[in-house]
Write a protein that holds these residues in place. Structure first.
Motif, PDB file in Angstrom:
ATOM      1  N   VAL A 118      53.224  28.379  38.661  1.00  0.00           N
ATOM      2  CA  VAL A 118      52.643  27.987  39.942  1.00  0.00           C
ATOM      3  C   VAL A 118      51.218  27.509  39.710  1.00  0.00           C
ATOM      4  N   GLN A 119      50.690  26.823  40.694  1.00  0.00           N
ATOM      5  CA  GLN A 119      49.293  26.426  40.634  1.00  0.00           C
ATOM      6  C   GLN A 119      48.423  27.546  41.205  1.00  0.00           C
ATOM      7  N   ALA A 120      47.176  27.528  40.812  1.00  0.00           N
ATOM      8  CA  ALA A 120      46.226  28.514  41.317  1.00  0.00           C
ATOM      9  C   ALA A 120      46.231  28.505  42.845  1.00  0.00           C
ATOM     10  N   GLY A 121      46.221  29.702  43.415  1.00  0.00           N
ATOM     11  CA  GLY A 121      46.291  29.846  44.860  1.00  0.00           C
ATOM     12  C   GLY A 121      47.695  30.062  45.376  1.00  0.00           C
ATOM     13  N   GLY A 122      48.670  29.860  44.520  1.00  0.00           N
ATOM     14  CA  GLY A 122      50.056  30.016  44.914  1.00  0.00           C
ATOM     15  C   GLY A 122      50.510  31.467  44.899  1.00  0.00           C
ATOM     16  N   SER A 123      51.780  31.668  45.199  1.00  0.00           N
ATOM     17  CA  SER A 123      52.355  33.007  45.300  1.00  0.00           C
ATOM     18  C   SER A 123      53.672  33.092  44.537  1.00  0.00           C
ATOM     19  N   LEU A 124      53.953  34.284  44.086  1.00  0.00           N
ATOM     20  CA  LEU A 124      55.247  34.607  43.487  1.00  0.00           C
ATOM     21  C   LEU A 124      55.619  36.021  43.894  1.00  0.00           C
ATOM     22  N   ARG A 125      56.920  36.286  43.915  1.00  0.00           N
ATOM     23  CA  ARG A 125      57.386  37.637  44.183  1.00  0.00           C
ATOM     24  C   ARG A 125      58.288  38.070  43.052  1.00  0.00           C
ATOM     25  N   LEU A 126      57.864  39.086  42.335  1.00  0.00           N
ATOM     26  CA  LEU A 126      58.667  39.634  41.261  1.00  0.00           C
ATOM     27  C   LEU A 126      59.552  40.749  41.800  1.00  0.00           C
ATOM     28  N   SER A 127      60.729  40.871  41.206  1.00  0.00           N
ATOM     29  CA  SER A 127      61.659  41.939  41.546  1.00  0.00           C
ATOM     30  C   SER A 127      62.072  42.664  40.281  1.00  0.00           C
TER      31      SER A 127
ATOM     32  N   VAL B 255      62.194  47.457  42.968  1.00  0.00           N
ATOM     33  CA  VAL B 255      60.749  47.467  43.219  1.00  0.00           C
ATOM     34  C   VAL B 255      60.264  46.023  43.161  1.00  0.00           C
ATOM     35  N   TYR B 256      59.297  45.709  43.990  1.00  0.00           N
ATOM     36  CA  TYR B 256      58.795  44.343  44.117  1.00  0.00           C
ATOM     37  C   TYR B 256      57.302  44.279  43.800  1.00  0.00           C
ATOM     38  N   LEU B 257      56.873  43.101  43.413  1.00  0.00           N
ATOM     39  CA  LEU B 257      55.444  42.832  43.274  1.00  0.00           C
ATOM     40  C   LEU B 257      55.177  41.473  43.918  1.00  0.00           C
ATOM     41  N   GLN B 258      54.585  41.509  45.091  1.00  0.00           N
ATOM     42  CA  GLN B 258      54.198  40.278  45.770  1.00  0.00           C
ATOM     43  C   GLN B 258      52.823  39.873  45.265  1.00  0.00           C
ATOM     44  N   MET B 259      52.731  38.675  44.739  1.00  0.00           N
ATOM     45  CA  MET B 259      51.483  38.202  44.136  1.00  0.00           C
ATOM     46  C   MET B 259      51.002  36.979  44.906  1.00  0.00           C
ATOM     47  N   ASN B 260      49.887  37.109  45.549  1.00  0.00           N
ATOM     48  CA  ASN B 260      49.301  36.021  46.327  1.00  0.00           C
ATOM     49  C   ASN B 260      47.981  35.580  45.709  1.00  0.00           C
ATOM     50  N   ASN B 261      47.559  34.382  46.073  1.00  0.00           N
ATOM     51  CA  ASN B 261      46.296  33.837  45.581  1.00  0.00           C
ATOM     52  C   ASN B 261      46.191  33.985  44.058  1.00  0.00           C
ATOM     53  N   LEU B 262      47.209  33.536  43.390  1.00  0.00           N
ATOM     54  CA  LEU B 262      47.266  33.685  41.944  1.00  0.00           C
ATOM     55  C   LEU B 262      46.173  32.882  41.261  1.00  0.00           C
ATOM     56  N   LYS B 263      45.692  33.422  40.152  1.00  0.00           N
ATOM     57  CA  LYS B 263      44.624  32.805  39.375  1.00  0.00           C
ATOM     58  C   LYS B 263      45.127  32.546  37.952  1.00  0.00           C
ATOM     59  N   PRO B 264      44.529  31.606  37.252  1.00  0.00           N
ATOM     60  CA  PRO B 264      44.956  31.356  35.865  1.00  0.00           C
ATOM     61  C   PRO B 264      44.905  32.617  34.996  1.00  0.00           C
ATOM     62  N   GLU B 265      43.979  33.510  35.267  1.00  0.00           N
ATOM     63  CA  GLU B 265      43.881  34.734  34.471  1.00  0.00           C
ATOM     64  C   GLU B 265      45.012  35.716  34.763  1.00  0.00           C
ATOM     65  N   ASP B 266      45.850  35.435  35.748  1.00  0.00           N
ATOM     66  CA  ASP B 266      47.033  36.256  35.986  1.00  0.00           C
ATOM     67  C   ASP B 266      48.201  35.861  35.083  1.00  0.00           C
ATOM     68  N   THR B 267      48.027  34.788  34.326  1.00  0.00           N
ATOM     69  CA  THR B 267      49.076  34.341  33.420  1.00  0.00           C
ATOM     70  C   THR B 267      49.384  35.423  32.395  1.00  0.00           C
ATOM     71  N   ALA B 268      50.646  35.831  32.329  1.00  0.00           N
ATOM     72  CA  ALA B 268      51.049  36.920  31.436  1.00  0.00           C
ATOM     73  C   ALA B 268      52.550  37.120  31.554  1.00  0.00           C
ATOM     74  N   VAL B 269      53.057  37.934  30.673  1.00  0.00           N
ATOM     75  CA  VAL B 269      54.417  38.448  30.838  1.00  0.00           C
ATOM     76  C   VAL B 269      54.295  39.753  31.614  1.00  0.00           C
ATOM     77  N   TYR B 270      55.056  39.846  32.688  1.00  0.00           N
ATOM     78  CA  TYR B 270      54.996  41.011  33.565  1.00  0.00           C
ATOM     79  C   TYR B 270      56.208  41.908  33.304  1.00  0.00           C
ATOM     80  N   TYR B 271      55.929  43.190  33.164  1.00  0.00           N
ATOM     81  CA  TYR B 271      56.955  44.174  32.879  1.00  0.00           C
ATOM     82  C   TYR B 271      57.007  45.218  33.979  1.00  0.00           C
ATOM     83  N   CYS B 272      58.213  45.600  34.375  1.00  0.00           N
ATOM     84  CA  CYS B 272      58.333  46.759  35.254  1.00  0.00           C
ATOM     85  C   CYS B 272      58.694  47.960  34.400  1.00  0.00           C
ATOM     86  N   ALA B 273      58.332  49.124  34.885  1.00  0.00           N
ATOM     87  CA  ALA B 273      58.554  50.345  34.129  1.00  0.00           C
ATOM     88  C   ALA B 273      58.806  51.510  35.082  1.00  0.00           C
TER      89      ALA B 273
END
Length: 123
Positions: free
Chosen positions: A11-20, A78-96
């Protein structure tokens, strides 16, 4: 217990994603859950956690006010709603899954880990 994370993308900066993250076992509803991430060349870091019943949540300072963790125990998800995303949020996301009902930031307290989903934020 198997954890399957999904919802990542580019996504572009400022965008949103929802992880499940779907857990394979019903008993996961008794455990706290968390999201962690690992950016290229960096250590794994805590992002957010939620207690077994969703009554309490915790966040890393870097995501407070932008990310929201939630859970639906009826769906073992479990969900993770991510809003106003920034380039520094770039990563592999893991649930645990936490060993207990709490939602702490210590990765040693988490017994089961999903494979991760890539999130890429462009400027």
């Amino acid at each position: 217990v198997q954890l399957q994370a999904s919802g990542g993308g580019s996504v572009q900066a400022g965008g949103s994603l929802r992880l499940s993250c779907v857990a394979s076992r019903r008993t996961s509803s008794n455990n706290g859950m968390g999201w962690f991430r690992r950016a290229p060349g960096k250590e794994r870091e805590f992002v957010a956690g939620i207690t077994w019943n969703g009554s309490s949540t915790s966040y890393a300072d870097s995501v407070k006010g932008r990310f929201t963790i939630s859970r639906d125990n009826a769906k073992n998800t479990v969900y993770l709603q991510m809003n106003n995303l920034k380039p520094e949020d770039t990563a592999v996301y893991y649930c645990a899954q936490n060993r207990w009902a709490a939602a702490g930031s210590d990765p040693q307290r988490y017994a089961y880990w999903g494979r991760g989903t890539q999130v890429t934020v462009s400027s």
